[in-house]
Design an enzyme around this catalytic site. Structure first.
Site, PDB file in Angstrom:
ATOM      1  N   ASP A  44       0.869  -1.165   0.000  1.00 29.25           N
ATOM      2  CA  ASP A  44       0.000   0.000   0.000  1.00 29.25           C
ATOM      3  C   ASP A  44       0.911   1.221   0.000  1.00 29.25           C
ATOM      4  OD1 ASP A  44      -2.162   1.780   0.567  1.00 29.25           O
ATOM      5  OD2 ASP A  44      -3.195   0.154   1.622  1.00 29.25           O
ATOM      6  N   ASP A  84      -2.830   4.777  -2.264  1.00 32.62           N
ATOM      7  CA  ASP A  84      -3.798   5.410  -1.364  1.00 32.62           C
ATOM      8  C   ASP A  84      -4.246   6.767  -1.917  1.00 32.62           C
ATOM      9  OD1 ASP A  84      -5.007   5.250   1.385  1.00 32.62           O
ATOM     10  OD2 ASP A  84      -3.864   7.104   1.672  1.00 32.62           O
ATOM     11  N   GLU A 135      -6.646   3.871  -5.439  1.00 34.47           N
ATOM     12  CA  GLU A 135      -7.843   4.111  -4.619  1.00 34.47           C
ATOM     13  C   GLU A 135      -8.432   5.452  -5.023  1.00 34.47           C
ATOM     14  OE1 GLU A 135      -9.535   4.687  -0.083  1.00 34.47           O
ATOM     15  OE2 GLU A 135      -7.666   5.618  -0.708  1.00 34.47           O
ATOM     16  N   HIS A 170     -11.152  -1.900   4.364  1.00 39.07           N
ATOM     17  CA  HIS A 170     -10.948  -1.524   5.766  1.00 39.07           C
ATOM     18  C   HIS A 170     -11.589  -0.194   6.138  1.00 39.07           C
ATOM     19  CE1 HIS A 170      -8.055   0.573   3.388  1.00 39.07           C
ATOM     20  NE2 HIS A 170      -7.747   1.349   4.410  1.00 39.07           N
ATOM     21  N   ASP A 171     -12.239   0.443   5.180  1.00 36.08           N
ATOM     22  CA  ASP A 171     -12.898   1.721   5.463  1.00 36.08           C
ATOM     23  C   ASP A 171     -14.414   1.637   5.429  1.00 36.08           C
ATOM     24  OD1 ASP A 171     -10.417   3.106   5.555  1.00 36.08           O
ATOM     25  OD2 ASP A 171     -10.415   3.314   3.366  1.00 36.08           O
TER      26      ASP A 171
HETATM   27  C1  GLC Z   1      -7.439   5.881   2.469  1.00 36.88           C
HETATM   28  C2  GLC Z   1      -7.345   4.704   3.384  1.00 36.88           C
HETATM   29  C3  GLC Z   1      -7.879   5.086   4.720  1.00 36.88           C
HETATM   30  C4  GLC Z   1      -7.054   6.226   5.264  1.00 36.88           C
HETATM   31  C5  GLC Z   1      -7.017   7.381   4.282  1.00 36.88           C
HETATM   32  C6  GLC Z   1      -5.961   8.366   4.637  1.00 36.88           C
HETATM   33  O1  GLC Z   1      -8.761   6.230   2.209  1.00 36.88           O
HETATM   34  O2  GLC Z   1      -8.004   3.617   2.827  1.00 36.88           O
HETATM   35  O3  GLC Z   1      -7.860   4.009   5.603  1.00 36.88           O
HETATM   36  O4  GLC Z   1      -7.573   6.661   6.481  1.00 36.88           O
HETATM   37  O5  GLC Z   1      -6.716   6.938   2.987  1.00 36.88           O
HETATM   38  O6  GLC Z   1      -4.694   7.821   4.376  1.00 36.88           O
END
Ligand code: GLC
Ligand code: MG
Length: 536
Positions: free
Chosen positions: A99, A201, A265, A327-328
């Site tokens: 990641d 990310d 993402e 995970h979100d």
């Molecule tokens: C992404 C991650 C999340 C994190 C955010 C800030 O959305 O998936 O878990 O809090 O980025 O890095």
């Protein structure tokens, strides 16, 4: 299938490292723990694992606040542990993705420590510093995704720095060429070590509008949606210049042998998401994450529309992908219930495109209940009670019915789900009717039937609660018919289907062949079927 890439035909499995397997008794999952559990992934039948961040971090956002892009946090292990994990994965034919968190670092990163010392520091411009607004206060109205102003005043130098997330996560300035070079070197560091790619990310956040204009108010904002939604992120995200960065990352990945992959993402509406594939001349990420299955209502007609829109919007050569959870976001079994979670699994693993499975979803794991004194997620702590907290979807993986479900011999960092002694890998492995068995069967079918892994997709006319489509590859045709409701449904197969044979039902005790007349099938409540069309 010769020119098919592993990341097209394969399935990806997301591991949240803190919660997968602890090996040293500190209650926090670690790399040695993951290495010891790789056989679960092999038996499951996935092709790759993606690890949420494992780099040194103060853990303000549980690793998404990186203090060193080229190291391993001691809680997770050492670089040697990482190399061992990578080798063990490769030995089993598994790819491993990291990641990469390029939008922001930790405020404890030495770069930020230097940047904040003075306005003249060589690293000053590696972050985003602005003067206060003319009358004082933050430079503009941008809101952190975790609530509150996205600007933090730093008295030492009299300026604000920008943080799209926590103030402990200052945004990096990708318009600065030195920062850019340093970050791209960090990618090379891991690619040189042999990782098979990255999930990137918040890619769409990486560049902000140059003049930092105010964001417009969101006309649809209602209290309770989370403060970030009070404005539209028009100027703070999805700027055209981001695509050059994605292209630069892609060129680096493509410079390595062995099909390295980049997954972005990106939470954006489909038309804007598509730009993250890049163009023929300037390709971007291989797979901009497609969160349609998470965002669309769980309704056959809505999903039919979402699939059609997404398929229709893909650029030539753009390979699709699908995600049910991460995970979100709320776990699928909590969102749609256990019976529909089985239908959802069938959907995820039969749509055209690379599926990503979130750890625990293969057990039908539900959101955990986190008592107030156990809350860890900064998002929950900052905006409590709105249901934004992510601890419930990060609870430890239940492996067996021993203490702490085999996750740790210590005190787990988040409580295990209360049903862990019954809902766990060992128990479900021996149960032909379990969710785990269904996932294994689905993944095995994808391997056995190229039409499922890489075939074309045609949506079929279904009505009411039926969502149906055909997958074709060379002479093979597979039909998937899903009942998204809790009443029996009749579905008329396309004439071209011939006399199909039932390959798999989501109902473990489904009769071996439900095709009465070669034309009509009946789907029980919450049933999905995969049929192999056979010509006579
Ligand atoms: C992404 C991650 C999340 C994190 C955010 C800030 O959305 O998936 O878990 O809090 O980025 O890095
Ligand atoms: Mg540990």
């Amino acid at each position: 299938m010769n020119d098919v890439r592993w990341w097209q035909s394969g399935a990806i499995y997301q591991v949240y490292p803190r919660s997968f397997q602890d090996s040293d008794g500190d209650g926090i999952g670690d790399l040695a723990g993951i290495a010891g559990r790789l056989d679960h992934l092999v038996t499951l039948g996935v092709d790759a694992l993606w690890l949420s961040p494992i780099f040194p971090s103060p853990m303000a956002d549980f690793g998404y606040d990186v203090a060193d892009y080229c190291g391993i946090d001691p809680r997770f292990g050492t670089l040697a542990d990482f190399d061992a994990l990578l080798a063990a994965a490769h030995d089993r034919g598994l790819k491993l993705l990291l990641d990469f968190v390029p939008n922001h670092s930790s405020d404890r990163h030495p770069w930020f420590a230097a940047s904040r010392t003075s306005r003249d520091d060589p690293k000053r411009d590696w972050y985003i510093w602005r003067d206060p607004a003319p009358g004082g206060g933050p430079p503009n109205n941008w809101i952190s995704d975790f609530g509150g102003s996205a600007w933090e005043y730093d008295a030492a130098t009299g300026q604000y720095y920008y943080h799209a997330f926590l103030k402990e996560q200052p945004d990096l300035n990708w318009r600065n060429p030195d920062l850019r070079a340093a970050m791209l070197d960090a990618m090379r560091f891991w690619l040189d070590r042999g990782v098979d790619g990255f999930r990137i990310d918040v890619l769409w956040h990486m560049i902000k509008a140059a003049g930092f204009p105010d964001n417009p108010p969101n006309p649809d904002y209602r209290p309770g949606m989370g403060a970030m939604n009070a404005v539209l992120q028009l100027h703070s995200t999805d700027q055209p210049e981001v695509h050059a960065i994605a292209a630069e990352m892609r060129a680096i990945a493509d410079g390595y042998d062995g099909d390295r992959v980049l997954i972005g993402e990106i939470y954006l509406p489909v038309p804007r998401l598509m730009a993250y594939y890049g163009t023929d001349d300037s390709p971007g990420t291989h797979l901009p994450f497609n969160f349609q299955l998470i965002d669309a209502p769980w309704d056959a007609r809505a999903l039919h529309g979402a699939i059609a829109d997404y398929e229709g919007a893909l650029p030539p050569g753009g390979w699709p992908n699908w995600v049910l959870g991460n995970h979100d976001r709320q776990r699928i079994a909590s969102r749609v219930g256990e019976a529909q979670a089985r239908v959802a699994a069938m959907l995820l693993l039969t749509l055209r495109g690379t599926p990503t499975i979130y750890y625990g979803d293969e057990l039908g794991l539900r959101d955990g209940a986190i008592p107030p004194h156990c809350v860890q997620d900064p998002r929950e702590l900052r905006e409590p009670g709105l249901g934004l907290g992510r601890d419930p979807v990060r609870t430890p993986m239940p492996w067996d019915d021993s203490a702490n479900a085999g996750f740790t011999r210590g005190e787990p960092w988040l409580p295990l789900n209360p049903d862990s002694s019954a809902r766990n890998v060992a128990r479900q492995s021996d149960d032909v009717g379990s969710m785990l068995t269904l996932y294994r069967q689905l993944l095995a079918l994808r391997r056995a039937h190229p039409s499922l892994a890489i075939g074309d997709l045609t949506l079929l006319d279904g009505s009411g609660d039926v969502l149906a489509f055909e997958r074709r590859w060379q002479g093979e045709c597979v039909i998937v018919a899903l009942n998204l409701g809790n009443r029996e449904q009749r579905f008329d197969l396309p004439l071209s289907a011939g006399f199909p044979r039932l390959l798999l039902s989501t109902l473990p005790d489904a009769p071996p062949n439900e095709v009465a007349d070669g034309r009509t099938i009946f789907l029980a409540p919450d049933e999905g079927q995969i049929l192999l069309a056979e010509r006579r």
